[in-house]
Scaffold this motif. Structure first.
Motif, PDB file in Angstrom:
ATOM      1  N   SER A 155      66.830  13.744 -15.571  1.00 32.81           N
ATOM      2  CA  SER A 155      67.401  14.033 -14.255  1.00 32.81           C
ATOM      3  C   SER A 155      68.904  13.777 -14.225  1.00 32.81           C
ATOM      4  CB  SER A 155      66.690  13.177 -13.208  1.00 32.81           C
ATOM      5  OG  SER A 155      67.239  13.354 -11.951  1.00 32.81           O
ATOM      6  N   LEU A 156      69.330  12.648 -14.744  1.00 40.81           N
ATOM      7  CA  LEU A 156      70.739  12.263 -14.728  1.00 40.81           C
ATOM      8  C   LEU A 156      71.583  13.213 -15.577  1.00 40.81           C
ATOM      9  CD1 LEU A 156      72.755  10.137 -13.702  1.00 40.81           C
ATOM     10  CD2 LEU A 156      72.162   8.745 -15.693  1.00 40.81           C
ATOM     11  N   VAL A 157      71.103  13.528 -16.773  1.00 46.98           N
ATOM     12  CA  VAL A 157      71.849  14.430 -17.657  1.00 46.98           C
ATOM     13  C   VAL A 157      71.935  15.828 -17.043  1.00 46.98           C
ATOM     14  CG1 VAL A 157      71.723  15.632 -19.887  1.00 46.98           C
ATOM     15  CG2 VAL A 157      71.450  13.156 -19.782  1.00 46.98           C
ATOM     16  N   THR A 158      70.861  16.263 -16.421  1.00 48.62           N
ATOM     17  CA  THR A 158      70.879  17.565 -15.753  1.00 48.62           C
ATOM     18  C   THR A 158      71.916  17.578 -14.638  1.00 48.62           C
ATOM     19  OG1 THR A 158      68.560  17.966 -16.306  1.00 48.62           O
ATOM     20  CG2 THR A 158      69.477  19.223 -14.462  1.00 48.62           C
ATOM     21  N   SER A 159      71.928  16.534 -13.820  1.00 50.47           N
ATOM     22  CA  SER A 159      72.905  16.462 -12.719  1.00 50.47           C
ATOM     23  C   SER A 159      74.334  16.405 -13.235  1.00 50.47           C
ATOM     24  CB  SER A 159      72.613  15.247 -11.835  1.00 50.47           C
ATOM     25  OG  SER A 159      71.396  15.415 -11.171  1.00 50.47           O
ATOM     26  N   PHE A 160      74.587  15.553 -14.259  1.00 51.11           N
ATOM     27  CA  PHE A 160      75.926  15.482 -14.844  1.00 51.11           C
ATOM     28  C   PHE A 160      76.339  16.839 -15.404  1.00 51.11           C
ATOM     29  CE2 PHE A 160      75.902  10.695 -15.533  1.00 51.11           C
ATOM     30  CZ  PHE A 160      76.994  10.469 -14.717  1.00 51.11           C
ATOM     31  N   SER A 161      75.414  17.495 -16.095  1.00 52.02           N
ATOM     32  CA  SER A 161      75.718  18.802 -16.679  1.00 52.02           C
ATOM     33  C   SER A 161      76.097  19.806 -15.600  1.00 52.02           C
ATOM     34  CB  SER A 161      74.521  19.329 -17.472  1.00 52.02           C
ATOM     35  OG  SER A 161      74.217  18.478 -18.538  1.00 52.02           O
ATOM     36  N   LEU A 162      75.332  19.827 -14.521  1.00 46.32           N
ATOM     37  CA  LEU A 162      75.617  20.772 -13.440  1.00 46.32           C
ATOM     38  C   LEU A 162      76.930  20.446 -12.752  1.00 46.32           C
ATOM     39  CD1 LEU A 162      72.073  21.291 -11.939  1.00 46.32           C
ATOM     40  CD2 LEU A 162      73.392  22.874 -13.344  1.00 46.32           C
ATOM     41  N   LYS A 163      77.184  19.150 -12.556  1.00 46.20           N
ATOM     42  CA  LYS A 163      78.440  18.740 -11.922  1.00 46.20           C
ATOM     43  C   LYS A 163      79.615  19.168 -12.805  1.00 46.20           C
ATOM     44  CE  LYS A 163      79.787  16.233  -8.342  1.00 46.20           C
ATOM     45  NZ  LYS A 163      79.695  16.794  -7.014  1.00 46.20           N
ATOM     46  N   TYR A 164      79.510  18.928 -14.122  1.00 46.79           N
ATOM     47  CA  TYR A 164      80.568  19.312 -15.053  1.00 46.79           C
ATOM     48  C   TYR A 164      80.702  20.835 -15.105  1.00 46.79           C
ATOM     49  CZ  TYR A 164      83.161  20.165 -19.298  1.00 46.79           C
ATOM     50  OH  TYR A 164      84.078  20.626 -20.199  1.00 46.79           O
ATOM     51  N   LEU A 165      79.568  21.527 -15.155  1.00 47.81           N
ATOM     52  CA  LEU A 165      79.581  22.977 -15.214  1.00 47.81           C
ATOM     53  C   LEU A 165      80.241  23.558 -13.971  1.00 47.81           C
ATOM     54  CD1 LEU A 165      78.676  25.452 -16.825  1.00 47.81           C
ATOM     55  CD2 LEU A 165      76.506  25.358 -15.603  1.00 47.81           C
ATOM     56  N   LYS A 166      79.933  22.984 -12.816  1.00 48.95           N
ATOM     57  CA  LYS A 166      80.542  23.453 -11.565  1.00 48.95           C
ATOM     58  C   LYS A 166      82.057  23.255 -11.602  1.00 48.95           C
ATOM     59  CE  LYS A 166      80.770  22.570  -6.679  1.00 48.95           C
ATOM     60  NZ  LYS A 166      80.601  21.577  -5.669  1.00 48.95           N
ATOM     61  N   ILE A 167      82.493  22.090 -12.071  1.00 50.90           N
ATOM     62  CA  ILE A 167      83.929  21.818 -12.168  1.00 50.90           C
ATOM     63  C   ILE A 167      84.572  22.789 -13.147  1.00 50.90           C
ATOM     64  CG2 ILE A 167      85.630  20.133 -12.986  1.00 50.90           C
ATOM     65  CD1 ILE A 167      83.715  17.951 -11.817  1.00 50.90           C
ATOM     66  N   SER A 168      83.938  23.015 -14.297  1.00 48.96           N
ATOM     67  CA  SER A 168      84.481  23.933 -15.296  1.00 48.96           C
ATOM     68  C   SER A 168      84.555  25.342 -14.747  1.00 48.96           C
ATOM     69  CB  SER A 168      83.624  23.913 -16.560  1.00 48.96           C
ATOM     70  OG  SER A 168      83.698  22.654 -17.159  1.00 48.96           O
ATOM     71  N   LEU A 169      83.480  25.783 -14.087  1.00 42.71           N
ATOM     72  CA  LEU A 169      83.479  27.132 -13.515  1.00 42.71           C
ATOM     73  C   LEU A 169      84.530  27.255 -12.425  1.00 42.71           C
ATOM     74  CD1 LEU A 169      79.658  27.907 -13.338  1.00 42.71           C
ATOM     75  CD2 LEU A 169      81.333  28.858 -14.927  1.00 42.71           C
ATOM     76  N   PHE A 170      84.692  26.192 -11.628  1.00 43.52           N
ATOM     77  CA  PHE A 170      85.713  26.202 -10.581  1.00 43.52           C
ATOM     78  C   PHE A 170      87.097  26.319 -11.203  1.00 43.52           C
ATOM     79  CE2 PHE A 170      88.803  23.933  -7.939  1.00 43.52           C
ATOM     80  CZ  PHE A 170      88.735  24.703  -6.775  1.00 43.52           C
ATOM     81  N   ASN A 171      87.351  25.551 -12.269  1.00 42.32           N
ATOM     82  CA  ASN A 171      88.660  25.602 -12.931  1.00 42.32           C
ATOM     83  C   ASN A 171      88.913  26.973 -13.552  1.00 42.32           C
ATOM     84  OD1 ASN A 171      89.329  23.011 -12.221  1.00 42.32           O
ATOM     85  ND2 ASN A 171      88.543  22.113 -14.119  1.00 42.32           N
ATOM     86  N   ILE A 172      87.889  27.559 -14.160  1.00 42.79           N
ATOM     87  CA  ILE A 172      88.040  28.893 -14.740  1.00 42.79           C
ATOM     88  C   ILE A 172      88.345  29.901 -13.640  1.00 42.79           C
ATOM     89  CG2 ILE A 172      86.791  30.785 -15.874  1.00 42.79           C
ATOM     90  CD1 ILE A 172      85.288  28.564 -17.473  1.00 42.79           C
ATOM     91  N   SER A 173      87.604  29.793 -12.546  1.00 40.63           N
ATOM     92  CA  SER A 173      87.807  30.703 -11.421  1.00 40.63           C
ATOM     93  C   SER A 173      89.198  30.519 -10.820  1.00 40.63           C
ATOM     94  CB  SER A 173      86.727  30.454 -10.360  1.00 40.63           C
ATOM     95  OG  SER A 173      86.990  31.206  -9.224  1.00 40.63           O
ATOM     96  N   THR A 174      89.620  29.273 -10.649  1.00 40.42           N
ATOM     97  CA  THR A 174      90.936  28.977 -10.082  1.00 40.42           C
ATOM     98  C   THR A 174      92.044  29.494 -10.988  1.00 40.42           C
ATOM     99  OG1 THR A 174      90.026  27.016  -9.014  1.00 40.42           O
ATOM    100  CG2 THR A 174      92.416  27.140  -9.193  1.00 40.42           C
ATOM    101  N   ASN A 175      91.915  29.243 -12.296  1.00 36.22           N
ATOM    102  CA  ASN A 175      92.932  29.716 -13.244  1.00 36.22           C
ATOM    103  C   ASN A 175      92.968  31.234 -13.278  1.00 36.22           C
ATOM    104  OD1 ASN A 175      93.712  27.144 -13.919  1.00 36.22           O
ATOM    105  ND2 ASN A 175      92.328  27.004 -15.687  1.00 36.22           N
ATOM    106  N   SER A 176      91.818  31.862 -13.200  1.00 34.88           N
ATOM    107  CA  SER A 176      91.757  33.320 -13.186  1.00 34.88           C
ATOM    108  C   SER A 176      92.453  33.868 -11.930  1.00 34.88           C
ATOM    109  CB  SER A 176      90.302  33.773 -13.240  1.00 34.88           C
ATOM    110  OG  SER A 176      90.240  35.177 -13.139  1.00 34.88           O
ATOM    111  N   ASN A 177      92.189  33.238 -10.797  1.00 36.81           N
ATOM    112  CA  ASN A 177      92.824  33.662  -9.554  1.00 36.81           C
ATOM    113  C   ASN A 177      94.338  33.480  -9.617  1.00 36.81           C
ATOM    114  OD1 ASN A 177      90.377  34.388  -8.478  1.00 36.81           O
ATOM    115  ND2 ASN A 177      90.106  32.499  -7.315  1.00 36.81           N
ATOM    116  N   ARG A 178      94.786  32.354 -10.212  1.00 36.87           N
ATOM    117  CA  ARG A 178      96.224  32.115 -10.363  1.00 36.87           C
ATOM    118  C   ARG A 178      96.855  33.171 -11.248  1.00 36.87           C
ATOM    119  NH1 ARG A 178      95.756  26.091 -11.775  1.00 36.87           N
ATOM    120  NH2 ARG A 178      95.178  25.274  -9.770  1.00 36.87           N
TER     121      ARG A 178
END
Length: 183
Positions: A155-178
């Motif tokens: 459960s913990l690893v899944t949550s950490f993975s999703l939290k990290y994945l969300k941050i990574s996807l957000f950063n990719i999306s933000t950089n792409s928009n920039r």
């Protein structure tokens, strides 16, 4: 592969107090449904082929757990707990993170810091209970706490993975928009 898995179970896992206790709980759960599932899978070629594909990562995960156990063989009880952590973490990443990601997208759910904190507290308690059960050789506490460790690690690893994945996807999306804005 079956011989390897049996050898790992019989020669490593079952030779430890924590491993024997965990296998007692695991077997009670697993054999409550697996004969029925195995019967259905055996009668459908497509299901057999799908299950083979789905089980390949699990076999690799269990190989890594066996290697972990061997590397920490100076203390079999410690080695089996760390091996369990390795297996549970990789199972969480491999099997539960993708499924949970899809569920989060469909249901528009977020993994909050509070959820991770609760999962971490449960994980920490399970480690403490394993230590207590090991010291006093309390079988029932060891069975409960090893099962709790496996489930809370997944459960913990899944949550950490999703939290990290969300941050990574957000950063990719933000950089792409920039980058698009700069053009």
């Amino acid at each position: 592969e079956v011989q390897f898995l049996r050898g790992f179970r019989d020669n490593m896992v079952l030779n430890t107090f924590a491993g024997r206790c965990f296998m007692t709980i695991f077997n009670a759960w697993y054999y409550s449904f697996s004969p029925t599932v195995a019967s259905v899978i055996a009668s459908h070629e497509l299901l057999r082929n799908i299950m083979k594909i789905l089980l390949y990562p699990l076999i690799g995960i269990l190989h890594l757990s066996a290697v972990t156990f061997s590397l920490l063989g100076f203390n079999a009880e410690f080695a089996i707990v760390v091996s369990g952590l390795v297996a549970s973490s990789l199972i969480g990443i491999t099997y539960f993170t993708p499924a949970t990601l899809i569920l989060c997208i469909i249901k528009r759910m977020k993994i909050t810091l509070r959820v991770i904190q609760i999962q971490l507290a449960i994980w920490t308690i399970s480690i403490g209970c394993i230590a207590i059960a090991e010291i006093v050789k309390w079988t029932e506490l060891m069975m409960i706490s090893t099962a709790m460790l496996v489930l809370s690690t997944i459960s913990l690893v899944t949550s950490f993975s999703l939290k990290y994945l969300k941050i990574s996807l957000f950063n990719i999306s933000t950089n792409s928009n920039r980058n698009n804005a700069i053009k």
